[in-house]
Design a protein around this motif. Sequence first.
Motif, PDB file in Angstrom:
ATOM      1  N   GLY A 676      -5.532   2.497  17.225  1.00 29.20           N
ATOM      2  CA  GLY A 676      -4.989   2.106  17.727  1.00 29.20           C
ATOM      3  C   GLY A 676      -5.459   1.801  19.809  1.00 29.20           C
ATOM      4  O   GLY A 676      -5.934   0.581  19.741  1.00 29.20           O
ATOM      5  N   ALA A 677      -5.399   2.854  20.057  1.00 22.86           N
ATOM      6  CA  ALA A 677      -5.086   3.481  21.804  1.00 22.86           C
ATOM      7  C   ALA A 677      -7.110   2.975  21.695  1.00 22.86           C
ATOM      8  O   ALA A 677      -7.199   2.244  23.088  1.00 22.86           O
ATOM      9  CB  ALA A 677      -5.458   4.807  21.966  1.00 22.86           C
ATOM     10  N   THR A 678      -7.420   3.154  20.734  1.00 23.17           N
ATOM     11  CA  THR A 678      -9.341   3.103  20.874  1.00 23.17           C
ATOM     12  C   THR A 678      -9.541   1.300  20.791  1.00 23.17           C
ATOM     13  O   THR A 678     -10.430   1.032  21.825  1.00 23.17           O
ATOM     14  CB  THR A 678     -10.242   3.242  19.983  1.00 23.17           C
ATOM     15  N   GLU A 679      -8.974   0.849  20.284  1.00 20.38           N
ATOM     16  CA  GLU A 679      -9.150  -0.728  19.659  1.00 20.38           C
ATOM     17  C   GLU A 679      -8.985  -1.512  21.469  1.00 20.38           C
ATOM     18  O   GLU A 679      -9.141  -2.358  21.644  1.00 20.38           O
ATOM     19  CB  GLU A 679      -8.430  -1.286  18.924  1.00 20.38           C
ATOM     20  N   ASP A 680      -7.385  -1.013  21.680  1.00 17.07           N
ATOM     21  CA  ASP A 680      -6.521  -1.871  22.631  1.00 17.07           C
ATOM     22  C   ASP A 680      -6.928  -1.419  24.021  1.00 17.07           C
ATOM     23  O   ASP A 680      -7.054  -2.623  24.909  1.00 17.07           O
ATOM     24  CB  ASP A 680      -5.108  -1.310  22.474  1.00 17.07           C
ATOM     25  N   LEU A 681      -7.597  -0.282  24.196  1.00 18.26           N
ATOM     26  CA  LEU A 681      -7.886  -0.046  25.415  1.00 18.26           C
ATOM     27  C   LEU A 681      -9.596  -1.183  25.865  1.00 18.26           C
ATOM     28  O   LEU A 681      -9.648  -1.297  27.000  1.00 18.26           O
ATOM     29  CB  LEU A 681      -7.957   1.485  25.921  1.00 18.26           C
ATOM     30  N   ALA A 682      -9.955  -0.690  24.920  1.00 16.01           N
ATOM     31  CA  ALA A 682     -10.930  -1.395  24.509  1.00 16.01           C
ATOM     32  C   ALA A 682     -11.044  -3.274  25.294  1.00 16.01           C
ATOM     33  O   ALA A 682     -12.084  -3.846  25.904  1.00 16.01           O
ATOM     34  CB  ALA A 682     -12.258  -1.440  23.284  1.00 16.01           C
ATOM     35  N   ALA A 683     -10.345  -3.787  24.904  1.00 20.88           N
ATOM     36  CA  ALA A 683      -9.328  -5.110  25.105  1.00 20.88           C
ATOM     37  C   ALA A 683      -8.875  -5.295  26.035  1.00 20.88           C
ATOM     38  O   ALA A 683      -7.942  -6.294  26.013  1.00 20.88           O
ATOM     39  CB  ALA A 683      -9.131  -5.582  24.093  1.00 20.88           C
ATOM     40  N   TRP A 684      -9.185  -4.146  27.185  1.00 25.01           N
ATOM     41  CA  TRP A 684      -7.754  -4.778  28.036  1.00 25.01           C
ATOM     42  C   TRP A 684      -6.341  -4.782  27.606  1.00 25.01           C
ATOM     43  O   TRP A 684      -5.410  -5.173  28.659  1.00 25.01           O
ATOM     44  CB  TRP A 684      -8.599  -5.786  28.867  1.00 25.01           C
ATOM     45  N   GLN A 685      -5.706  -4.420  26.673  1.00 29.78           N
ATOM     46  CA  GLN A 685      -4.851  -4.350  26.363  1.00 29.78           C
ATOM     47  C   GLN A 685      -4.002  -3.044  25.975  1.00 29.78           C
ATOM     48  O   GLN A 685      -3.894  -2.205  25.646  1.00 29.78           O
ATOM     49  CB  GLN A 685      -4.196  -4.583  24.841  1.00 29.78           C
ATOM     50  N   PHE A 686      -3.502  -2.838  27.396  1.00 26.81           N
ATOM     51  CA  PHE A 686      -3.042  -1.372  28.035  1.00 26.81           C
ATOM     52  C   PHE A 686      -1.980  -1.366  28.000  1.00 26.81           C
ATOM     53  O   PHE A 686      -1.544  -0.231  27.007  1.00 26.81           O
ATOM     54  CB  PHE A 686      -3.230  -1.168  29.476  1.00 26.81           C
ATOM     55  N   ASN A 687      -0.645  -2.171  27.421  1.00 28.60           N
ATOM     56  CA  ASN A 687       0.953  -1.914  27.182  1.00 28.60           C
ATOM     57  C   ASN A 687       0.602  -1.854  25.483  1.00 28.60           C
ATOM     58  O   ASN A 687       0.998  -0.642  25.319  1.00 28.60           O
ATOM     59  CB  ASN A 687       1.081  -3.253  26.928  1.00 28.60           C
ATOM     60  N   THR A 688      -0.286  -2.575  24.825  1.00 26.80           N
ATOM     61  CA  THR A 688      -0.150  -1.875  23.161  1.00 26.80           C
ATOM     62  C   THR A 688      -1.035  -0.446  23.620  1.00 26.80           C
ATOM     63  O   THR A 688      -0.234   0.667  21.944  1.00 26.80           O
ATOM     64  CB  THR A 688      -0.767  -2.247  22.328  1.00 26.80           C
ATOM     65  N   ALA A 689      -1.551   0.021  23.575  1.00 28.91           N
ATOM     66  CA  ALA A 689      -2.803   0.944  24.005  1.00 28.91           C
ATOM     67  C   ALA A 689      -1.184   2.302  24.575  1.00 28.91           C
ATOM     68  O   ALA A 689      -1.569   3.201  23.713  1.00 28.91           O
ATOM     69  CB  ALA A 689      -3.779   0.980  24.229  1.00 28.91           C
ATOM     70  N   ILE A 690      -0.661   2.349  25.370  1.00 27.93           N
ATOM     71  CA  ILE A 690       0.272   3.155  25.037  1.00 27.93           C
ATOM     72  C   ILE A 690       1.199   3.713  24.810  1.00 27.93           C
ATOM     73  O   ILE A 690       2.069   4.372  24.400  1.00 27.93           O
ATOM     74  CB  ILE A 690       0.868   3.166  26.534  1.00 27.93           C
TER      75      ILE A 690
END
Length: 828
Positions: A676-690
Amino acid sequence: MDETRYDPHQIEPRWRRVWEEMDLFRADLEGAERPCYALVMFAYPSGDRLHVGHWYHYGPADSWARFMRMRGFDVFEPFGFDAFGLPAENYAVRTGVHPRDSTDTNVANMVAQLEAMGAMWDWDRTLNTSQPEYYRWTQWLFLELYEAGLAYRKAAPVWWCPTDQTVLANEQVVGDNVCERCGTPVEKRDLTQWFFKITDYADELLAGLEGLEWPERTKALQRNWIGRSEGVEIDWPVPGTDAVVRTFTTRPDTLYGVTFLALAPEHRLLDTIVAPDRKDDVEAYRAGSRRLSEIERSSTEKEKTGIFTGAHAVHPLTREPVPIWVADFVLGSYGTGAIQGVPAHDQRDWEFATALGLPIVKVIEPDDPAAAAPDQAYTGHGTVVDSDPYTGMRSEQMLHDVIAELAHSGQGHKTVNYRLRDWLVSRQRYWGAPIPIIHCPTCGEVPVPQYDLPVELPYDVDFSLGAGKSPLERSARFLAVDCPRCGAAARRDADTMDTFVDSSWYYFRYLSADDGERPWDRALADKWLPVFQYSGGIEHAVLHLLYSRFVTRAMRDLGHAGIDEPFQRLVHQGTITSRGAKMSKSRGNVISPDEYVSQYGADAFRAYLMFGFSYVEGGDWKDEGIRAIANWLQRVWRIVVRHQDLFRPGRILHEGDPGGEAARTLLLTRHRSVKGATEDLAAWQFNTAIARIMELVNALHHYAPVEGSPEHDVHEPLLAESLETLVLLMGPIAPHLAEELWSVLGREPSIVDAPWPAFDPAVLATDEVTVAIQVNGKVREEMRVPRDLPDEEVKARASRHGRIPELLGDRPVRKAIVVPNKLVSLVV
RNA sequence: GCCGGGGUGGCGGAACUGGUAGACGCGCCGGACUCAAAAUCCGGUGGCCGCGAGGCCGUGUGGGUUCGACUCCCUCCCCCGGCACCA
């Protein structure tokens, strides 16, 4: 240090010092194997303190860059200042502080503050557009465009801001024709100004948008701004004169409905065609329309006016005479400055004809009779009437056919019109790059020779806003120069360039920031451009972003670059507002990041901004959650420090029970978090990565509590691996804390060069899955079944499971749908 | 008017190409620890009904497609941004 808490104010400065000593963020531009140019838009040094918006933009952008570096990219993350511009000069007018001084002070203060963020900026390659080492090459750029015919000077009606005492580009006139900078209503003036020929690239700039990974709304704004419109130019000869009136229309299928032509008041053929007895009236009308401001003239509210010229043109198909009018709703600056009037099928023409008593001739019958309102034009398509030989045809078909007929007889041709105008780049202000042109009484415009660049701004000038003359225009010392061509006394161009010229090419310059010989190294540009990922505010959608695209293409055509587009991927950070409004000193609602940073630390503030908002949306400022994030960082620190003994050198890890339910849950959560963190950070979705990382932290606290001991065996290798994974995942989120914990694990700095954790899809594919059972579309039961059980078996088990037989009753299952490993839908 | 984006609990916000709406967090409620508080830890938390098992409702409105819709289609309403007498 307190056993249960860490102190960000102690560890954050310490690690920043270590990073600096390691020279960790200096990119090896030549040697890089996987270049990743992570670019943030320039900062504007109008104040000396950072605001929340800076942190909101730059913090997450840096987190993304750190993520990329941990994934093995050679990241280049530069930072610089768009330091020329009106605010610094206006400040000088008010206070007497020279823009050079206030700008340098502001930049120094901002750099000091920016350092507290702990970002990976490569300060060895910073830029400041107001320094001669930089603007020398801005002037070079101007001269390159000039030599190529892409920079030219002409007299034209241009926008003038009376407050700022300068002309503006169309792009800088916003809303109800007010100045983008100061909000003053602008006015049109006829002035001789410098332009860049961006219209030469209109088609390319439009087509190029297709391949860009940009937000759709930004592309839409550019499309809208370029405003491409396909149509036909039609020639209407005026008997008794040499004149041929050329009109532009997108609807040649309405040609038989033309009952008049209308010319803009400024149309150049007007004097030629006007009948002698109408001359005075036409002249009076023109004078009247000149007095009206552009705003009044272009208002849709205004009643349509016009005056007959006494002349007629010949209709290209019917050969009948068509009266020619002058009307100020026709704009000289669009199309050909003349239109065909079709009152029945164009609302403006309808209003004009109604107001002035001109005939209305219907030539298209709508398919739906209800679509034809008696008091307005019908602008849709339909069946052609009263237009022999086209009568009875679909109007779409006629549109196509009549173009062919006009082209064949040489009376018209297809053409494309753009809303986009050339970029007006000269400014009557001091604080900008001087335009490197010399005006010689005998030689005319003479470019400043390359060896004389830069044309430096004199320091000693008079800033008072006097007599409509800029400080440079009043500086005799600056103006006086010998003509480089003939040696006679000549005069420098007193204008400076729009600051958007400065920022239209800086992404090239970062790559060769110290190069005194050339603007940039072509080989480096080929290697690093286009920019891998660009971030910045959407307010530049039709300014900076469009200008940069133009400059890149022009540089390509001049052999200085090998790319079409400067920025392949683009994200816009949202805006953080305060009490629902943009933060501004005048509203008194500015939130200062400083107190938060000094209370909770840079990591906590950055993490909060990433977690509390959706990055591209932004939102209204609230700080209720910041304490929670700070506590969460403590929670991360606590779980790692509690088990740091596991990482002691020579420590042999006790194996425990690796197969237990608790271990299983931790393992699953760990891999799910990494994914999840990998995919979300790649997409600038910091809130869900955290959010995904929080789940791992929760799982760790469950598995191996900080206080007390768990009821199950602890599998130490699994715990150690999971803790290490957590620290790595924190690397981009809380860089100082992660570096500290990395050293707690006994590793050498820096964590930015540790590999990003991988996840194993096989772990995520559990042996058993929970399948939802729906009866007639409603979820009624859940059951555990082996993964990838055959559909038939799943159906069979589902219909036997729990309350399902009861719910089905004796009704036969009419249909059953199986979504593998997810749900079964039974229909009765 | 045209173009683009959006409307989901008390709040910030999740939900991949149609597949268990509300992840994660805030707030709130309850519990543990404590003389007490802070800190920390654990649990609960969309609404309504029900003792309970459970049921009904629920992603701006109204309709449609589908076994199944926040997601796709149509209608309308509202909010944000851009353009606008552009022919």
